[in-house]
Design an enzyme around this catalytic site. Structure first.
Site, short mmCIF file in Angstrom:
data_model
loop_
_atom_site.label_atom_id
_atom_site.label_comp_id
_atom_site.label_asym_id
_atom_site.label_seq_id
_atom_site.Cartn_x
_atom_site.Cartn_y
_atom_site.Cartn_z
N CYS A 23 -98.43 121.03 34.47
CA CYS A 23 -98.75 121.88 35.28
C CYS A 23 -100.53 120.99 35.24
O CYS A 23 -100.69 120.61 34.33
CB CYS A 23 -99.51 123.31 35.28
SG CYS A 23 -100.59 124.63 35.79
N TYR B 148 -105.68 126.20 29.45
CA TYR B 148 -104.45 126.26 29.56
C TYR B 148 -104.05 126.83 31.29
O TYR B 148 -105.38 127.46 31.86
CB TYR B 148 -103.88 126.57 28.32
CG TYR B 148 -103.53 127.95 28.37
CD1 TYR B 148 -102.80 128.91 28.99
CD2 TYR B 148 -104.84 128.64 27.98
CE1 TYR B 148 -102.50 129.90 29.18
CE2 TYR B 148 -104.41 130.20 27.62
CZ TYR B 148 -104.01 131.26 28.38
OH TYR B 148 -103.09 132.25 29.06
N CYS B 149 -102.79 126.05 30.86
CA CYS B 149 -102.15 127.13 32.31
C CYS B 149 -100.89 126.85 32.36
O CYS B 149 -100.52 127.92 31.78
CB CYS B 149 -102.62 125.95 33.74
SG CYS B 149 -101.92 124.32 33.33
N ARG B 150 -99.84 126.59 33.30
CA ARG B 150 -98.60 126.99 32.93
C ARG B 150 -97.75 125.74 32.16
O ARG B 150 -96.54 126.10 32.19
CB ARG B 150 -97.76 126.64 34.62
CG ARG B 150 -98.66 127.55 35.40
CD ARG B 150 -98.44 127.61 37.12
NE ARG B 150 -98.40 128.64 37.85
CZ ARG B 150 -98.72 128.16 39.11
NH1 ARG B 150 -98.37 127.77 39.48
NH2 ARG B 150 -99.20 129.79 40.15
#
Length: 217
Positions: A184, A178-180
Site C-alpha cells: 500500500c 501505516y496503512c494496508r
C-alpha cells in the site's frame, strides 16, 4: 486406481481449489482489501481499479473456494473474508513470495527508497513507545477501515484528510504512519507530506493483517 489413491487425489484436488482461487493478482488484491474491512462490490472495483463485471467475476471465484462470503445490505452486496484464517493466508503467501522471489524483493526495495521506514528492533518496541506517548502512530486508511480494526494506540488520520489536520500532530515526537500493508502506498505518501511539513515521520510497512497474524487481534 486403488481406493486409497483416489482418496488421496481428492484431498489434493480440494486443497488446490484454494490455490486456484488465489492464482490471480487481482484476487489477491481483493483479499488484501477485504483484510481491512467488509466492502461492497462497487468499492472493491474502484479500489482495485477494475470494472464491476470483473470484480464480480473474481469475487465469485473467491466465494466458490469459500475464501469470502457476501450479504445483501439494501441495494448493495457486501463482501467480507470468510475467516480470519484467510487474512493469515494472505500474509503467509505474501511473505513467502517476498522471501523467495528476487523480482518482488527488488520492487519492494524501489518502493522503500521513496520514504523512511520504522527501524525499531521490533513491533513490541513500537507498541511500548506508543503506549508511553513517545511516538504517535497514525492510521492513514479510510476511517471505516480503522473502525473495523487498527493497531494498538493508533489514531485515525486518513490520508485524504491529513493535509488539513496537521495541527493535530505534535512536531516534537516521531510520527509513525501505516496503512494496508507493504504493498500500500498511502503511508508512503503520508510520510512524504509530513516530512515536507517539518515532521519527523516514518513508515511502518506492516498493516492490520500483518499485525494480527503475529499478535492476534
Amino acid at each position: 486406481m486403488n481406493k486409497n489413491r483416489s482418496i488421496k487425489d481428492t484431498l489434493y484436488e480440494q486443497v488446490a481449489r484454494i490455490a486456484k482461487a488465489a492464482a490471480s493478482p487481482k484476487r489477491l488484491e481483493l483479499i488484501e482489501l477485504l483484510c481491512q474491512a467488509p466492502k461492497t462490490v462497487e468499492v472493491l472495483a474502484h479500489e482495485a481499479d477494475i470494472s464491476m463485471k470483473l470484480a464480480s467475476a473474481h469475487l465469485k471465484e473467491l466465494r466458490s473456494a469459500r475464501l469470502v462470503e457476501n450479504k445483501r445490505q439494501g441495494k448493495h452486496i457486501v463482501y467480507r473474508l470468510a475467516s480470519e484464517d484467510v487474512a493469515r493466508f494472505w500474509v503467509a503467501i505474501r511473505m513467502l513470495a517476498e522471501d523467495r522471489l528476487f523480482e518482488l524483493q527488488d520492487a519492494l526495495r524501489q518502493l522503500s527508497t521513496t520514504t523512511q521506514e520504522w527501524v525499531g528492533n521490533s513491533r513490541n518496541e513500537l507498541l511500548r513507545k506508543a503506549k508511553k506517548g513517545e511516538v504517535v502512530v497514525i492510521d492513514v486508511r479510510p476511517e471505516n477501515e480503522y473502525e473495523v480494526g487498527h493497531l494498538p494506540f493508533a489514531r485515525s488520520l486518513p490520508l485524504l484528510e491529513l493535509k488539513n489536520r496537521l495541527a493535530e500532530l505534535p512536531k516534537n515526537k516521531p510520527i509513525v504512519a501505516y496503512c494496508r500493508g507493504p504493498f500500500c502506498l498511502m503511508s508512503a505518501d503520508a510520510v512524504k507530506l509530513l516530512r515536507a511539513k517539518g515532521f519527523d515521520a516514518v513508515q511502518l510497512r506492516a498493516g492490520v493483517a500483518e499485525w494480527a497474524s503475529e499478535h492476534g487481534r
